[in-house]
Design an enzyme around this catalytic site. Structure first.
Site, mmCIF file in Angstrom:
data_model
loop_
_atom_site.group_PDB
_atom_site.id
_atom_site.type_symbol
_atom_site.label_atom_id
_atom_site.label_comp_id
_atom_site.label_asym_id
_atom_site.label_seq_id
_atom_site.Cartn_x
_atom_site.Cartn_y
_atom_site.Cartn_z
ATOM 1 N N HIS A 209 0.847 -1.198 0.000
ATOM 2 C CA HIS A 209 0.000 0.000 0.000
ATOM 3 C C HIS A 209 0.879 1.244 0.000
ATOM 4 O O HIS A 209 2.086 1.166 0.259
ATOM 5 C CB HIS A 209 -0.895 0.031 1.244
ATOM 6 C CG HIS A 209 -0.140 0.182 2.533
ATOM 7 N ND1 HIS A 209 0.595 -0.840 3.101
ATOM 8 C CD2 HIS A 209 0.036 1.254 3.352
ATOM 9 C CE1 HIS A 209 1.168 -0.411 4.201
ATOM 10 N NE2 HIS A 209 0.857 0.869 4.380
ATOM 11 N N ASP A 211 0.846 5.186 1.867
ATOM 12 C CA ASP A 211 0.201 5.857 2.996
ATOM 13 C C ASP A 211 -0.512 7.115 2.492
ATOM 14 O O ASP A 211 0.063 7.877 1.716
ATOM 15 C CB ASP A 211 1.244 6.247 4.056
ATOM 16 C CG ASP A 211 1.887 5.018 4.694
ATOM 17 O OD1 ASP A 211 1.290 3.927 4.631
ATOM 18 O OD2 ASP A 211 2.998 5.150 5.263
ATOM 19 N N HIS A 266 4.791 0.094 -0.191
ATOM 20 C CA HIS A 266 5.593 -0.742 0.709
ATOM 21 C C HIS A 266 4.724 -1.843 1.314
ATOM 22 O O HIS A 266 3.496 -1.796 1.220
ATOM 23 C CB HIS A 266 6.254 0.120 1.800
ATOM 24 C CG HIS A 266 5.291 0.944 2.602
ATOM 25 N ND1 HIS A 266 4.637 2.048 2.097
ATOM 26 C CD2 HIS A 266 4.857 0.818 3.886
ATOM 27 C CE1 HIS A 266 3.865 2.574 3.022
ATOM 28 N NE2 HIS A 266 3.967 1.842 4.117
ATOM 29 N N ARG A 276 8.553 -8.978 14.885
ATOM 30 C CA ARG A 276 8.910 -7.633 14.413
ATOM 31 C C ARG A 276 7.968 -6.655 15.098
ATOM 32 O O ARG A 276 6.752 -6.881 15.175
ATOM 33 C CB ARG A 276 8.749 -7.554 12.899
ATOM 34 C CG ARG A 276 9.010 -6.167 12.344
ATOM 35 C CD ARG A 276 8.906 -6.133 10.817
ATOM 36 N NE ARG A 276 8.717 -4.770 10.371
ATOM 37 C CZ ARG A 276 9.705 -3.953 9.994
ATOM 38 N NH1 ARG A 276 10.956 -4.384 9.992
ATOM 39 N NH2 ARG A 276 9.452 -2.725 9.620
HETATM 40 C C1 GA4 Z 1 -2.409 2.844 5.550
HETATM 41 C C2 GA4 Z 1 -1.579 3.826 6.404
HETATM 42 C C3 GA4 Z 1 -2.001 3.817 7.891
HETATM 43 O O1 GA4 Z 1 -1.524 2.623 8.523
HETATM 44 C C4 GA4 Z 1 -3.546 3.879 8.046
HETATM 45 C C5 GA4 Z 1 -4.115 2.634 7.362
HETATM 46 C C6 GA4 Z 1 -5.625 2.410 7.442
HETATM 47 C C7 GA4 Z 1 -5.995 1.453 8.593
HETATM 48 O O2 GA4 Z 1 -5.252 0.537 8.896
HETATM 49 O O3 GA4 Z 1 -7.083 1.648 9.149
HETATM 50 C C8 GA4 Z 1 -6.061 1.881 6.046
HETATM 51 C C9 GA4 Z 1 -4.812 2.087 5.123
HETATM 52 C C10 GA4 Z 1 -3.895 3.000 5.907
HETATM 53 C C11 GA4 Z 1 -5.187 2.692 3.743
HETATM 54 C C12 GA4 Z 1 -6.528 2.171 3.142
HETATM 55 C C13 GA4 Z 1 -7.571 1.806 4.212
HETATM 56 C C14 GA4 Z 1 -7.275 2.609 5.474
HETATM 57 C C15 GA4 Z 1 -6.528 0.438 5.968
HETATM 58 C C16 GA4 Z 1 -7.283 0.417 4.684
HETATM 59 C C17 GA4 Z 1 -7.588 -0.692 4.035
HETATM 60 C C18 GA4 Z 1 -3.950 4.069 9.498
HETATM 61 C C19 GA4 Z 1 -4.086 4.929 7.122
HETATM 62 O O4 GA4 Z 1 -4.318 6.098 7.388
HETATM 63 O O5 GA4 Z 1 -4.327 4.392 5.878
#
Ligand code: GA4
Length: 334
Positions: A209, A211, A266, A276
């Site tokens: 994904h 961020d 990443h 980890r």
């Molecule tokens: C990815 C980056 C951060 O960890 C996060 C993630 C969020 C979550 O885990 O709730 C998301 C992911 C993240 C992107 C798309 C959506 C939302 C899980 C998911 C499938 C906290 C964020 O802001 O976006």
């Protein structure tokens, strides 16, 4: 470090990747925050990788080890206790399920706001008398990491030769900044134990994904697993370094720079032997902030590559997506 958690032994079908196990990559850009060339190195790294490593960061080691030991205490609790802080909505304790749209991984985590005063009682009750220690460790760590992050963002604007110097950092400094913090624990994966590297398969800890925020700052223990995708689509393993921080360009910074910087894709692969533990600070703007390319980044004739949106709109759209989706796709001008 190996700590036992019951949640790891449940049967579950984990996503895998068919990619060959890649070698540790030694070419990760390295930025020494105390050196005068850091601004140019930051810009080069953001253009080429959307990713770099920071040394001489100024974050006290004591803040890091205190928060790490609080995190170990939390993840060592029985699953039934940890679950009292979940399910994540999106903040709180989560186990295997990431987001709400069907993503899973070999991971358990705690997602929190960076403002310890607003952490809910539901979560803190798990800590009993230790809640204060946890909050104080989190506060100290987040304040120091935020300070370092703002310094990096200011060096970035200098390197880009744009004014004012705080054009990016003010978004994180704003009282309304929508930043968050994540602790990820990847227990040793029993399925990978006893496999030679030739027979090794990849089990996904946290799927690929980018961020959504402006910038993310990751620190982990010395266990490998993190991989980044290069511009040609290949994956490289990032050698772990518990004394340094790793910086990711997020989607919002990609938009602010009109694509000059690209957010880094990443993922984390599970490990057969070692736990980890990672801690990530996600620097986000206030919900009402308009995210659009900065005029000062664009050349005379250059047009915006993106439709205008607020961070609230982007976040809402991100939360209805799957982890691996190209979230910026909806906001590109054709
Ligand atoms: C990815 C980056 C951060 O960890 C996060 C993630 C969020 C979550 O885990 O709730 C998301 C992911 C993240 C992107 C798309 C959506 C939302 C899980 C998911 C499938 C906290 C964020 O802001 O976006």
């Amino acid at each position: 470090m190996v700590f036992v958690t019951k949640s790891a032994s449940e049967h579950f079908s984990y996503p895998r990747t068919s990619t060959k196990v890649s070698k540790l990559f030694s070419g990760i850009p390295l930025v020494d925050l105390t050196k005068p060339d850091s601004k140019q190195l930051i810009v080069n790294a953001c253009e080429e990788y959307g990713f770099f490593k920071i040394i001489n960061h100024g974050v006290p080691m004591d803040f890091i080890t205190r928060l790490e030991s609080e995190a170990i205490k939390f993840f060592s609790l029985p699953l039934s206790e940890k679950e009292k802080s979940g399910p994540p909505n999106p903040l709180g304790y989560g186990n295997k399920h990431i987001g709400k749209n069907g993503d899973v991984g070999w991971v358990e985590y705690l997602l929190l706001t960076t403002n310890t005063e607003s952490i809910s009682q539901r979560f803190l009750s798990v800590f009993g008398n230790n809640a204060e220690e946890f909050c104080s460790a989190l506060n100290d760590y987040v304040s120091a990491v935020k300070k370092m992050t703002c310094e990096i963002l200011e060096l970035m604007s200098e390197g880009l030769k744009i004014q004012p110097r705080n054009v990016f950092s003010k978004l994180l400094m704003d009282e309304q900044s929508d930043s968050c913090f994540r602790l990820n624990h990847y227990p040793p994966c029993p399925e990978l134990q006893g496999l030679s590297s030739a027979g090794a398969r990849n089990v996904i800890g946290f799927g690929e994904h980018t961020d959504p925020q402006i910038i993310s700052v990751l620190r982990s223990n010395n266990t490998s697993g993190l991989q980044i995708s290069l511009r040609d689509g290949s994956w490289i393993s990032v050698p772990p370094d518990q004394n340094s921080f790793f910086i990711n360009v997020g989607d919002s910074l990609q938009v602010l720079t009109n694509g000059r910087f690209e957010s880094v894709r990443h993922r984390v692969l599970a490990n057969g032997l070692k736990s980890r533990l990672s801690m990530i600070y996600f620097g986000g703007p206030p919900l009402s902030e308009k995210i659009a390319p900065l005029q000062s980044v664009m050349n005379g004739e250059e047009e915006s590559m993106y439709k205008e949106f607020t961070w609230f709109e982007y976040k809402k759209s991100a939360y209805s997506s799957r982890l691996a989706d190209n979230r910026l796709g909806h906001f590109e001008r054709i």
